[in-house]
Design an enzyme around this catalytic site. Structure first.
Site, PDB file in Angstrom:
ATOM      1  N   HIS B 174      39.899  33.443  31.455  1.00 22.38           N
ATOM      2  CA  HIS B 174      39.722  34.869  31.916  1.00 22.38           C
ATOM      3  C   HIS B 174      38.279  35.061  32.483  1.00 22.38           C
ATOM      4  O   HIS B 174      38.501  35.544  33.905  1.00 22.38           O
ATOM      5  CB  HIS B 174      39.701  35.775  30.573  1.00 22.38           C
ATOM      6  CG  HIS B 174      39.406  37.034  31.071  1.00 22.38           C
ATOM      7  ND1 HIS B 174      40.517  38.252  31.038  1.00 22.38           N
ATOM      8  CD2 HIS B 174      38.242  37.934  31.101  1.00 22.38           C
ATOM      9  CE1 HIS B 174      40.288  39.489  31.425  1.00 22.38           C
ATOM     10  NE2 HIS B 174      38.581  39.176  31.419  1.00 22.38           N
ATOM     11  N   GLU B 175      37.166  34.661  31.968  1.00 22.35           N
ATOM     12  CA  GLU B 175      35.848  34.702  32.657  1.00 22.35           C
ATOM     13  C   GLU B 175      35.897  34.086  34.089  1.00 22.35           C
ATOM     14  O   GLU B 175      35.405  34.582  34.932  1.00 22.35           O
ATOM     15  CB  GLU B 175      35.017  34.342  31.701  1.00 22.35           C
ATOM     16  CG  GLU B 175      34.656  35.428  30.201  1.00 22.35           C
ATOM     17  CD  GLU B 175      34.856  37.018  30.626  1.00 22.35           C
ATOM     18  OE1 GLU B 175      34.363  37.191  31.798  1.00 22.35           O
ATOM     19  OE2 GLU B 175      35.297  37.383  29.889  1.00 22.35           O
ATOM     20  N   HIS B 178      37.472  35.623  36.773  1.00 19.55           N
ATOM     21  CA  HIS B 178      36.519  36.686  37.446  1.00 19.55           C
ATOM     22  C   HIS B 178      36.108  36.000  38.725  1.00 19.55           C
ATOM     23  O   HIS B 178      35.785  36.814  39.693  1.00 19.55           O
ATOM     24  CB  HIS B 178      36.010  37.477  36.435  1.00 19.55           C
ATOM     25  CG  HIS B 178      36.305  38.520  35.545  1.00 19.55           C
ATOM     26  ND1 HIS B 178      37.183  39.563  36.010  1.00 19.55           N
ATOM     27  CD2 HIS B 178      36.397  38.607  34.508  1.00 19.55           C
ATOM     28  CE1 HIS B 178      37.623  40.339  35.206  1.00 19.55           C
ATOM     29  NE2 HIS B 178      37.181  39.881  33.937  1.00 19.55           N
ATOM     30  N   TYR B 189      36.101  47.004  40.749  1.00 23.00           N
ATOM     31  CA  TYR B 189      36.222  46.996  39.357  1.00 23.00           C
ATOM     32  C   TYR B 189      36.183  48.464  38.909  1.00 23.00           C
ATOM     33  O   TYR B 189      35.155  48.849  37.960  1.00 23.00           O
ATOM     34  CB  TYR B 189      34.944  46.248  38.680  1.00 23.00           C
ATOM     35  CG  TYR B 189      35.013  45.496  37.456  1.00 23.00           C
ATOM     36  CD1 TYR B 189      36.002  44.596  37.242  1.00 23.00           C
ATOM     37  CD2 TYR B 189      34.158  45.984  36.451  1.00 23.00           C
ATOM     38  CE1 TYR B 189      36.225  44.076  36.035  1.00 23.00           C
ATOM     39  CE2 TYR B 189      34.502  45.456  34.867  1.00 23.00           C
ATOM     40  CZ  TYR B 189      35.327  44.717  34.870  1.00 23.00           C
ATOM     41  OH  TYR B 189      35.632  44.044  33.581  1.00 23.00           O
ATOM     42  N   GLU B 198      41.170  42.741  35.961  1.00 17.35           N
ATOM     43  CA  GLU B 198      41.304  42.285  34.649  1.00 17.35           C
ATOM     44  C   GLU B 198      42.526  41.559  34.545  1.00 17.35           C
ATOM     45  O   GLU B 198      42.487  40.559  33.650  1.00 17.35           O
ATOM     46  CB  GLU B 198      41.048  43.532  33.753  1.00 17.35           C
ATOM     47  CG  GLU B 198      39.726  44.019  33.413  1.00 17.35           C
ATOM     48  CD  GLU B 198      38.737  42.932  32.894  1.00 17.35           C
ATOM     49  OE1 GLU B 198      39.482  42.184  32.035  1.00 17.35           O
ATOM     50  OE2 GLU B 198      37.944  42.823  33.122  1.00 17.35           O
ATOM     51  N   ASP B 271      34.971  53.166  30.633  1.00 20.25           N
ATOM     52  CA  ASP B 271      35.628  51.462  30.837  1.00 20.25           C
ATOM     53  C   ASP B 271      36.015  51.521  32.207  1.00 20.25           C
ATOM     54  O   ASP B 271      36.962  50.808  32.561  1.00 20.25           O
ATOM     55  CB  ASP B 271      37.036  51.108  30.011  1.00 20.25           C
ATOM     56  CG  ASP B 271      37.200  49.514  30.074  1.00 20.25           C
ATOM     57  OD1 ASP B 271      36.390  48.770  30.478  1.00 20.25           O
ATOM     58  OD2 ASP B 271      38.189  49.343  29.685  1.00 20.25           O
ATOM     59  N   HIS B 276      40.289  47.776  31.297  1.00 23.78           N
ATOM     60  CA  HIS B 276      40.738  46.842  30.159  1.00 23.78           C
ATOM     61  C   HIS B 276      41.931  47.372  29.545  1.00 23.78           C
ATOM     62  O   HIS B 276      42.611  46.767  28.658  1.00 23.78           O
ATOM     63  CB  HIS B 276      39.612  46.405  29.089  1.00 23.78           C
ATOM     64  CG  HIS B 276      38.510  45.676  29.777  1.00 23.78           C
ATOM     65  ND1 HIS B 276      37.598  46.347  30.516  1.00 23.78           N
ATOM     66  CD2 HIS B 276      38.550  44.133  29.707  1.00 23.78           C
ATOM     67  CE1 HIS B 276      36.924  45.370  30.749  1.00 23.78           C
ATOM     68  NE2 HIS B 276      37.230  44.216  30.464  1.00 23.78           N
TER      69      HIS B 276
END
Lengths: 99, 379
Positions: B174-175, B178, B189, B198, B271, B276
């Site tokens: 996931h990271e 990005h 974002y 996301e 958020d 998310h």
């Protein structure tokens, strides 16, 4: 001392929020909270230059503390807070989980 | 870091293939493209030198995996102290070794399946820092590298909710994803573009784990963050792509807030506009698409989503745009009216979005591999 704490964002997107009235805490907990605020130098510490937003999954905080005649409200990304605040933020995160 | 509009360029090995096997017209275009690509790489190197600390090497264009894992020593400085470089033996520090192995598994998905050479498609070293701060229950991409906290290591065992964040391979994927998004679609974002940002990370994070476990779409659990929670939490992970909103329901953490359908879209200022939260909608669309196509999800559904991210998604794309663009990508890759394209339509329809079949593609991003392949008539 009255504290409003809010954390949003992060990989999980969890919303943590707490309103804490130190007068309602037991003496030991109240003393610990006041020490955390003092150690962080919450009311006096200079904020680091805000870096431009970058990346993903970072935390965002809003912290307001009022103690007698002193009051300060800070909101921003985790990089917007000085390093000295980190133990206080963690302390408040754990308190917020219980509230 | 702003995305450079020309960050996706034709790799040299592909030029060689086209020059060797293509028609005279294709060869001429490939050579012209290679010249442009070389100029772009030079520009990128200059940018990298400006944006990165002097200690970073200029990334090589050859497809060579270069991982560097650092420890922050439970402080905030990045990248920290190098604890494992490429080819070095295991450290016996689970977080460091998971970060190293997870970065490798993620690189391999991108390279072996999508022919993408690292985060920037130009061999960028993959840097990870573990043991970030104390009691840091998070992982993030900071624009240049991945960073992982140790969870609730500072609390008594009965109060801990989170394990170390490298424990879930899909979180590592996931990271890193990005980073790939930053160098391709560079989705803003915030709000729906942020939720798509996301979602692309969840999609490719899940695909890394599925590929490592050799699971097809039907066998996969489609959970993000399996293993991240301690036994104190009532939950299986932080998100479910199969059933958004059901990953956890815990007295301390609360209930998983993700919607699975547009009728439940959450309007919130928190958020970054619920990036998310509302990512559950495109996540579920991908899941439905992958299950309908069947087989290994990274092979077809993943390829459609990757081509869309690389070629046509824009910084301000919303869910409807993503539906339309994945539908078009499925047509480009598998044919108009193909079962794969129908699965994409059904997937988005399942979350309340009807694809719009727009024949005229948006401006094709110059240099993107799939776009160039199509331009050259090689697909």
């Amino acid at each position: 001392m009255k504290i409003y704490f809010e954390r949003t964002g992060g990989l999980m997107g969890q919303h943590l929020r707490a309103e804490i009235d130190a007068d309602r805490l037991d003496p030991a907990a109240r003393r610990e909270l006041e020490e955390q605020v003092e150690t962080a130098q919450f009311f006096t510490a200079a904020l680091p230059p805000a870096p431009p937003p970058s990346g993903a999954d970072r935390f965002h905080y809003r912290v307001e503390i009022e103690a007698g005649s002193r009051r300060r409200a800070i909101a921003g990304g985790e990089n917007d807070f000085p390093e000295s605040f980190r133990p206080l933020l963690r302390y408040l995160e754990v308190l917020a989980r219980r509230s | 870091m702003e995305r450079h509009p020309l960050a996706c360029i034709l790799p040299p090995h592909m030029v060689e293939q086209i020059v060797a096997n293509g028609t005279p017209e294709q060869r001429a275009k490939a050579i012209q493209t290679a010249q442009v690509s070389a100029e772009l790489r030079a520009q990128r190197r200059e940018m990298a030198e400006v944006e990165r600390p002097p200690s970073f090497e200029v990334p090589a264009a050859a497809p060579v995996l270069q991982r560097r894992v650092y420890s922050a020593g439970n402080r905030s400085g990045l990248p920290g102290q190098l604890v494992r470089g490429e080819g070095a033996p295991p450290t016996n520090d689970p977080a460091a070794d998971e970060a190293y192995d997870g970065a490798g598994a993620t690189y391999n998905l991108y390279w072996e399946v999508y022919q993408r050479n690292s985060i920037n498609d130009a061999g960028m070293p993959i840097d990870s820092t573990v043991h970030y701060q104390v009691g840091y229950d998070n992982a993030f991409w900071n624009g240049m590298q991945m960073v992982y906290g140790d969870g609730d290591e500072d609390l008594p065992a009965d109060q801990r909710l989170f394990n170390r964040f490298t424990i879930s391979l899909d979180i590592i994927g996931h990271e890193l994803a990005h980073g790939v998004t930053q160098y391709t679609g560079n989705l803003a974002y915030v709000s729906q573009p942020g939720a798509l940002n996301e979602s692309f990370s969840d999609v490719f994070g899940s695909l890394v784990r599925q590929r490592t476990l050799h699971q097809d779409a039907a066998a996969a659990d489609w959970i993000i963050g399996a293993g991240l929670f301690t036994a104190n939490v009532r939950g299986v992970g932080i998100r479910s792509m199969k059933e958004p909103g059901t990953a956890y329901n815990d007295p301390v953490l609360g209930k998983d807030p993700q919607p699975a359908h547009m009728r439940d879209y959450v309007n919130t200022p928190q958020d970054n506009g619920g990036v998310h939260i509302n990512s559950g909608i495109p996540n579920h669309a991908f899941y439905l698409t992958a299950v309908e196509i069947g087989g290994f999800a990274w092979e077809k559904a993943g390829r459609i989503w990757y081509a869309t991210l690389c070629n046509t998604i824009r910084a301000n794309s919303n869910f409807q745009d993503a539906a339309n663009l994945t539908y078009r990508a499925a047509s480009d890759l598998f044919g108009k009216g193909s079962l794969e394209q129908q699965a994409v339509a059904h997937g988005w329809n399942g979350v309340g979005i009807t694809v719009e079949d727009v024949d005229t593609p948006p401006d094709t991003r110059p240099g993107c591999l799939a776009g160039v392949m199509k331009l050259l008539g090689l697909r």
